[in-house]
Design a protein around this motif. Structure first.
Motif, PDB file in Angstrom:
ATOM      1  N   ARG A  25    -116.711 -59.001 -37.321  1.00 25.44           N
ATOM      2  CA  ARG A  25    -117.454 -59.300 -36.084  1.00 25.44           C
ATOM      3  C   ARG A  25    -118.065 -60.695 -36.069  1.00 25.44           C
ATOM      4  O   ARG A  25    -119.015 -60.928 -35.344  1.00 25.44           O
ATOM      5  CB  ARG A  25    -118.565 -58.266 -35.901  1.00 25.44           C
ATOM      6  CG  ARG A  25    -118.112 -56.826 -35.947  1.00 25.44           C
ATOM      7  CD  ARG A  25    -117.096 -56.518 -34.853  1.00 25.44           C
ATOM      8  NE  ARG A  25    -116.788 -55.098 -34.831  1.00 25.44           N
ATOM      9  CZ  ARG A  25    -116.828 -54.343 -33.741  1.00 25.44           C
ATOM     10  NH1 ARG A  25    -117.129 -54.872 -32.589  1.00 25.44           N
ATOM     11  NH2 ARG A  25    -116.539 -53.064 -33.814  1.00 25.44           N
ATOM     12  N   SER A  26    -117.548 -61.598 -36.878  1.00 25.71           N
ATOM     13  CA  SER A  26    -118.202 -62.912 -36.965  1.00 25.71           C
ATOM     14  C   SER A  26    -117.886 -63.805 -35.777  1.00 25.71           C
ATOM     15  O   SER A  26    -118.575 -64.779 -35.534  1.00 25.71           O
ATOM     16  CB  SER A  26    -117.807 -63.610 -38.260  1.00 25.71           C
ATOM     17  OG  SER A  26    -116.412 -63.715 -38.363  1.00 25.71           O
ATOM     18  N   ALA A  27    -116.842 -63.521 -35.035  1.00 26.10           N
ATOM     19  CA  ALA A  27    -116.518 -64.333 -33.853  1.00 26.10           C
ATOM     20  C   ALA A  27    -115.805 -63.418 -32.867  1.00 26.10           C
ATOM     21  O   ALA A  27    -115.169 -62.449 -33.282  1.00 26.10           O
ATOM     22  CB  ALA A  27    -115.629 -65.506 -34.237  1.00 26.10           C
ATOM     23  N   ALA A  58    -114.363 -68.847 -54.838  1.00 27.62           N
ATOM     24  CA  ALA A  58    -114.908 -69.566 -53.685  1.00 27.62           C
ATOM     25  C   ALA A  58    -113.798 -69.885 -52.681  1.00 27.62           C
ATOM     26  O   ALA A  58    -113.978 -69.731 -51.468  1.00 27.62           O
ATOM     27  CB  ALA A  58    -115.596 -70.846 -54.141  1.00 27.62           C
ATOM     28  N   ALA A  78    -113.020 -66.965 -50.669  1.00 29.09           N
ATOM     29  CA  ALA A  78    -114.046 -66.730 -49.637  1.00 29.09           C
ATOM     30  C   ALA A  78    -113.868 -67.698 -48.467  1.00 29.09           C
ATOM     31  O   ALA A  78    -113.977 -67.311 -47.306  1.00 29.09           O
ATOM     32  CB  ALA A  78    -115.441 -66.882 -50.240  1.00 29.09           C
ATOM     33  N   TYR A  79    -113.567 -68.961 -48.759  1.00 25.67           N
ATOM     34  CA  TYR A  79    -113.360 -69.932 -47.675  1.00 25.67           C
ATOM     35  C   TYR A  79    -112.190 -69.478 -46.782  1.00 25.67           C
ATOM     36  O   TYR A  79    -112.249 -69.552 -45.566  1.00 25.67           O
ATOM     37  CB  TYR A  79    -113.017 -71.326 -48.208  1.00 25.67           C
ATOM     38  CG  TYR A  79    -114.080 -71.985 -49.075  1.00 25.67           C
ATOM     39  CD1 TYR A  79    -115.417 -71.596 -49.016  1.00 25.67           C
ATOM     40  CD2 TYR A  79    -113.736 -73.028 -49.942  1.00 25.67           C
ATOM     41  CE1 TYR A  79    -116.370 -72.218 -49.815  1.00 25.67           C
ATOM     42  CE2 TYR A  79    -114.681 -73.649 -50.737  1.00 25.67           C
ATOM     43  CZ  TYR A  79    -115.994 -73.249 -50.681  1.00 25.67           C
ATOM     44  OH  TYR A  79    -116.922 -73.857 -51.469  1.00 25.67           O
ATOM     45  N   GLU A  85    -112.612 -66.873 -44.042  1.00 28.03           N
ATOM     46  CA  GLU A  85    -113.421 -67.166 -42.862  1.00 28.03           C
ATOM     47  C   GLU A  85    -112.602 -67.120 -41.579  1.00 28.03           C
ATOM     48  O   GLU A  85    -113.157 -67.097 -40.490  1.00 28.03           O
ATOM     49  CB  GLU A  85    -114.111 -68.532 -43.016  1.00 28.03           C
ATOM     50  CG  GLU A  85    -115.189 -68.499 -44.096  1.00 28.03           C
ATOM     51  CD  GLU A  85    -115.797 -69.860 -44.389  1.00 28.03           C
ATOM     52  OE1 GLU A  85    -115.468 -70.828 -43.688  1.00 28.03           O
ATOM     53  OE2 GLU A  85    -116.598 -69.942 -45.342  1.00 28.03           O
ATOM     54  N   ARG A  86    -111.285 -67.136 -41.697  1.00 28.07           N
ATOM     55  CA  ARG A  86    -110.451 -67.075 -40.486  1.00 28.07           C
ATOM     56  C   ARG A  86    -109.803 -65.701 -40.393  1.00 28.07           C
ATOM     57  O   ARG A  86    -109.155 -65.253 -41.346  1.00 28.07           O
ATOM     58  CB  ARG A  86    -109.332 -68.117 -40.554  1.00 28.07           C
ATOM     59  CG  ARG A  86    -109.817 -69.527 -40.339  1.00 28.07           C
ATOM     60  CD  ARG A  86    -108.614 -70.478 -40.460  1.00 28.07           C
ATOM     61  NE  ARG A  86    -109.047 -71.847 -40.517  1.00 28.07           N
ATOM     62  CZ  ARG A  86    -109.225 -72.616 -39.449  1.00 28.07           C
ATOM     63  NH1 ARG A  86    -108.962 -72.151 -38.252  1.00 28.07           N
ATOM     64  NH2 ARG A  86    -109.642 -73.848 -39.583  1.00 28.07           N
ATOM     65  N   VAL A  87    -109.926 -65.099 -39.231  1.00 33.08           N
ATOM     66  CA  VAL A  87    -109.310 -63.770 -39.078  1.00 33.08           C
ATOM     67  C   VAL A  87    -107.787 -63.876 -39.165  1.00 33.08           C
ATOM     68  O   VAL A  87    -107.120 -62.944 -39.631  1.00 33.08           O
ATOM     69  CB  VAL A  87    -109.735 -63.080 -37.759  1.00 33.08           C
ATOM     70  CG1 VAL A  87    -111.199 -62.682 -37.813  1.00 33.08           C
ATOM     71  CG2 VAL A  87    -109.423 -63.917 -36.544  1.00 33.08           C
ATOM     72  N   THR A  88    -107.232 -65.001 -38.748  1.00 32.70           N
ATOM     73  CA  THR A  88    -105.778 -65.170 -38.826  1.00 32.70           C
ATOM     74  C   THR A  88    -105.321 -65.099 -40.286  1.00 32.70           C
ATOM     75  O   THR A  88    -104.320 -64.463 -40.610  1.00 32.70           O
ATOM     76  CB  THR A  88    -105.365 -66.526 -38.213  1.00 32.70           C
ATOM     77  OG1 THR A  88    -105.912 -66.606 -36.897  1.00 32.70           O
ATOM     78  CG2 THR A  88    -103.855 -66.666 -38.147  1.00 32.70           C
TER      79      THR A  88
END
Lengths: 429, 438
Positions: free
Chosen positions: B21-23, B356, B359-360, B363-366
């Motif tokens: 649900r971040s975007a 890390a 994790a980066y 950050e993109r749902v794609t």
């Protein structure tokens, strides 16, 4: 659809914290606790515009050398600090500005800002590292000499802008100028052009705005450079009187690259967005716009054929790029010219206008998905003085554009009989 | 950490759903279990060409219609053909997700493969290959792969051999599509801003009625063990010499995979299956080759694949340096590592980097949808969910054992690209062919 945890609202004056430090550095912070990372993005007024033709590549080499050693840390220590924290920090020299970008886990923001400050304030430019760097740049330039797209692009810029214009030259320098750059050159360039005036830092991520601003102030708040010059004016460019062609022959290549076009608007021009929308119709929307439809979809001539409007600090290219079989170069150019003619003689349809308005405004959520995307948007607002509510007002701005605005912008900049056509490929025929 | 739910529709389609649900966006991806690995001689490149044809229209969505519809709502869409799979995705503002669901359901069965469109696309794909051929890196990589795999489908490049691109027929393409594009050979993934129950209901309504395809055995031939170093030399115009070294590496499902991934990180720097990377200036090969002015750059990587593929290292040689000198320095580093001198501190460092970077990338749902689909294709949809835990569990002894086992000369292929000597700086001429341009 549903409530979200983190970033939801579009960045605007209500949620971007903007602070101008006493020395002129502009800090902009956007809090986003939806991800674990923090991103910094920014730039300084130290681009290749300040270098001479003989020292072409100086600004970029200076930027690349900033992290090769500083007063506080040597090369190994800098990289251990960064890489052990899984952080990244890069500098890159442009024409008007030198940019930086960095990323780390949120708790490592102080490390990123400390190393950013070390790099821009106290670089030592060790001799041995300059030799190393020069060798790497030279290898990269040798490789690019054989790259058709790079060579067509260079030939395009060299034909479009006169030698006294900074856009005539590659920011990377050349095989002739890079070997001539010395440590003294880098030190002198840094001393004169690196300073707080005109510096912008955007911070986006899982960090409180107060904390981010305090960190930047701690490391950069007392930086001064009384002699830092303003950006010099860019020489004016005479519009093309006729079409100019350039060909770069590279034996052994199987495909030719075409870069053609003319000088378009700067980002500051009032009709920039109209030109950008016209460009979308020409070579972006759908499968690379009208050019993609004609050159790729209908004729099957190319894997890529698209157009772009750069819109930088000053009047920048409006160009079309295509990679085609050498036998099809002339046909592709002819079809591209047909599409330019159509764009400048006939208004786009109401459907095309509506399609592209919807495209421009609809893509904003995707552009703002990541911290990098948000930081890039905020940096553009600051550099091009768009205002912090640019994105808030963006929809209204785009929907105010009319078919007549689009036609006027296309006619102002584009014409198929006065373009630069640069081709790099295996042979003349 | 896992909030992924896995469902199998009665027709065999696997569905993976993860709410993020971040975007306010959703990424929808449909992956078919067919890639260049499954291609026979004569139809190499067919998976990639079929992927192109999937954008050439159905009765419901004529050619170009979806390009415009997806752009109109501010979405992005694309496709990728890989060694093991072919996948299609749309990432859209969440209120428009129905468009993506309908588009993929439709083209799973209704792609037209119009003969004229096939011919038009033939030249586009040949142009894509010719564009790649302009790069010396492509020539070298193609030759190394071909030498490393004599039997397995990993032998050829995903784009295919030119001879096959010139001769493949519309029927070849259509038959490939009919055989492989069916719900029982598909993995569908949604990641983003949705409610799982609602999304599953929508997917079931749109895809549940698509009949299963015939059961079939996908073409795949195992590669025999390698029993000796292989060397290839390519001479092409190039601004510098290049070296590529590929060691036979384990499949993603092999317990050794993660230990060898750590070996790769120690040697050439960390990277992530989610696509993010950081600099590699603290890596052993950077220090031994770039800092010693032998190479201008060095990189390495391994891929999560169904069958054993390669751990690959790339070196761009500085002008004037003998590639054999670079190779000797590279070998010295390999031998040092094989002797077992990796330290706990080094291992801890690359683990943190990989954590890390992972994790980066998330950050993109794609990226998340892509990783989940690939994981399911590899045989375990939790492969990526457990990626960080499995990295963390790797011990120093396992790293040493993996280096010893996989970094052997007998199981590697060394490729050398030598500038052919006919490079010209590029002769500039003005006013070329003016009369010929219409």
């Amino acid at each position: 659809m549903t409530a979200h945890n983190g970033m939801l609202s579009i960045p605007g004056s209500h949620n971007i914290r903007r602070e101008v430090l006493e020395n002129g550095i502009v800090v902009l912070v956007y809090e986003n606790f939806a991800a674990q990372s923090v991103v910094i993005s920014g730039s300084l007024r130290a681009g290749s515009q300040f270098e001479t033709a003989e020292k072409n590549g100086l600004a970029a080499m200076t930027a690349s050398a900033l992290l090769r050693g500083t007063a506080g840390y040597d090369f190994d220590t800098i990289n251990e600090k960064l890489e052990y924290a899984a952080a990244d920090l890069d500098f890159s020299g442009g024409v008007h500005r030198t940019s930086f970008s960095g990323k780390s886990l949120a708790e490592d923001l102080p490390l990123l800002i400390e190393l950013l400050a070390e790099a821009v304030r106290y670089p030592t430019f060790p001799d041995a590292h300059l030799d190393l760097l020069r060798g790497e740049v030279m290898t990269s330039l040798h490789i690019r000499q054989q790259d058709t797209r790079y060579r067509a692009n260079r030939a395009f810029y060299e034909a479009l802008y006169p030698p006294e214009h900074p856009y005539h030259h590659s920011t990377r320098g050349t095989l002739e100028t890079v070997p001539m750059l010395t440590v003294s050159d880098l030190k002198a360039f840094h001393e004169r052009h690196y300073g707080p005036a005109g510096m912008i830092i955007v911070v986006v991520g899982a960090i409180k705005a107060d904390d981010a601003i305090r960190t930047v102030r701690d490391y950069l708040g007392d930086w001064t450079n009384a002699d830092q010059p303003d950006l010099p004016p860019v020489p004016s460019v005479t519009p093309l009187a006729e079409t100019q062609r350039a060909f770069v022959g590279l034996p052994g290549k199987t495909q030719s690259d075409i870069v053609m076009g003319t000088i378009g608007p700067s980002r500051f021009d009032a009709d920039f967005l109209a030109a950008q929308l016209a460009n979308s119709v020409l070579g972006q929307f759908g499968m690379m716009g009208r050019i993609g439809h004609s050159v790729r979809e209908t004729l099957g001539l190319a894997y890529y054929a698209y157009s772009s409007v750069d819109g930088g600090y000053t009047a920048s290219p409006w160009s079309i790029t295509a990679g085609v079989n050498p036998a099809n170069v002339d046909l592709a150019i002819a079809r591209i010219n047909d599409e330019i003619d159509r764009l400048v003689t006939q208004p786009i349809s109401a459907e095309e206008l509506e399609d592209n308005q919807s495209y421009f405004t609809g893509r904003v959520p995707l552009q703002l998905e990541t911290n990098e995307g948000i930081a890039g948007s905020i940096l553009n607002m600051e550099i091009y003085r768009l205002g912090l509510d640019y994105l808030i007002n963006y929809r209204d701005t785009i929907y105010r554009l009319t078919e007549a605005d689009i036609l006027a912008a296309a006619q102002k900049y584009l014409t198929s009989d006065r373009v630069v056509i640069a081709v790099a490929g295996p042979d003349k025929k | 950490m896992s909030s992924v739910t896995r469902h199998v529709l009665p027709n065999g389609m696997v569905v993976l759903l993860k709410e993020v649900r971040s975007a306010p966006i959703i990424s929808w991806r449909v992956l078919y279990r067919v890639g260049s690995r499954n291609e026979r001689t004569g139809i190499t490149g067919i998976s990639h060409w079929v992927e192109h044809m999937m954008f050439k229209g159905t009765d419901k969505f004529p050619p170009g219609a979806l390009d415009k519809m997806i752009d109109r709502v501010g979405g992005s869409w694309n496709a990728a053909t890989w060694l093991d799979a072919t996948s299609y995705y749309e990432t859209l503002p969440s209120q428009h997700i129905d468009l993506a669901l309908e588009a993929e359901a439709d083209r799973m069965v209704n792609a037209k493969f119009d003969p004229e469109e096939v011919e038009s696309e033939r030249t586009v794909i040949i142009s894509e290959r010719q564009g790649s051929e302009n790069s010396p890196f492509f020539w070298l990589s193609e030759e190394v792969q071909a030498a490393a795999f004599r039997v397995h489908g990993y032998h050829h490049e995903i784009i295919g051999d030119m001879a096959d691109l010139e001769t493949m027929t519309r029927d070849d393409l259509f038959n490939h599509y009919r055989l492989h594009y069916a719900p029982n050979n598909a993995i569908a993934v949604a990641v983003g801003d949705f409610d799982t129950a609602e999304m599953l209901a929508k997917i079931t309504a749109l895809y549940g009625g698509i009949p299963s395809g015939e059961a079939f055995e996908a073409f795949a031939r195992p590669e025999p063990a390698q029993s000796g170093e292989r060397r290839v030399t390519v001479e092409r115009p190039s601004g510098s010499a290049l070296i590529e070294v590929g060691y036979r590496a384990p499949a993603a499902s092999d317990p050794d995979f993660f230990a060898l991934d750590m070996v790769c990180s120690v040697l050439a720097g960390a990277d992530s299956p989610a696509g993010s990377s950081i600099d590699n200036k603290t890596s052993r090969l950077y220090k031994a080759l770039v800092m010693k002015e032998l190479a201008a750059s060095v990189d390495g990587g391994m891929y999560a694949t169904i069958d054993p593929f390669l751990l690959v290292f790339y070196m761009t040689i500085r002008p004037g340096v003998d590639p054999e000198t670079v190779l000797a320095a590279f070998d010295a580093e390999i031998e040092r590592l094989r002797s077992g001198d990796v330290t706990e501190a080094e291992l801890a460092r690359v683990k943190k980097q990989n954590r890390a970077l992972f994790a980066y990338g998330m950050e993109r749902v794609t990226n998340q949808a892509s990783m989940l689909a690939t994981a399911e294709a590899l045989g375990d949809h939790l492969w990526y969910e457990h990626y960080v835990d499995r990295l963390n569990a790797v011990t120093l002894e396992e790293v040493k054992a993996a280096a010893e086992k996989y970094l052997r000369r007998q199981s590697r292929t060394v490729g050398l690209l030598i500038p052919s000597g006919d490079e010209e700086d590029g002769e500039m001429m003005d006013d070329f062919d003016e009369e010929d341009a219409e």
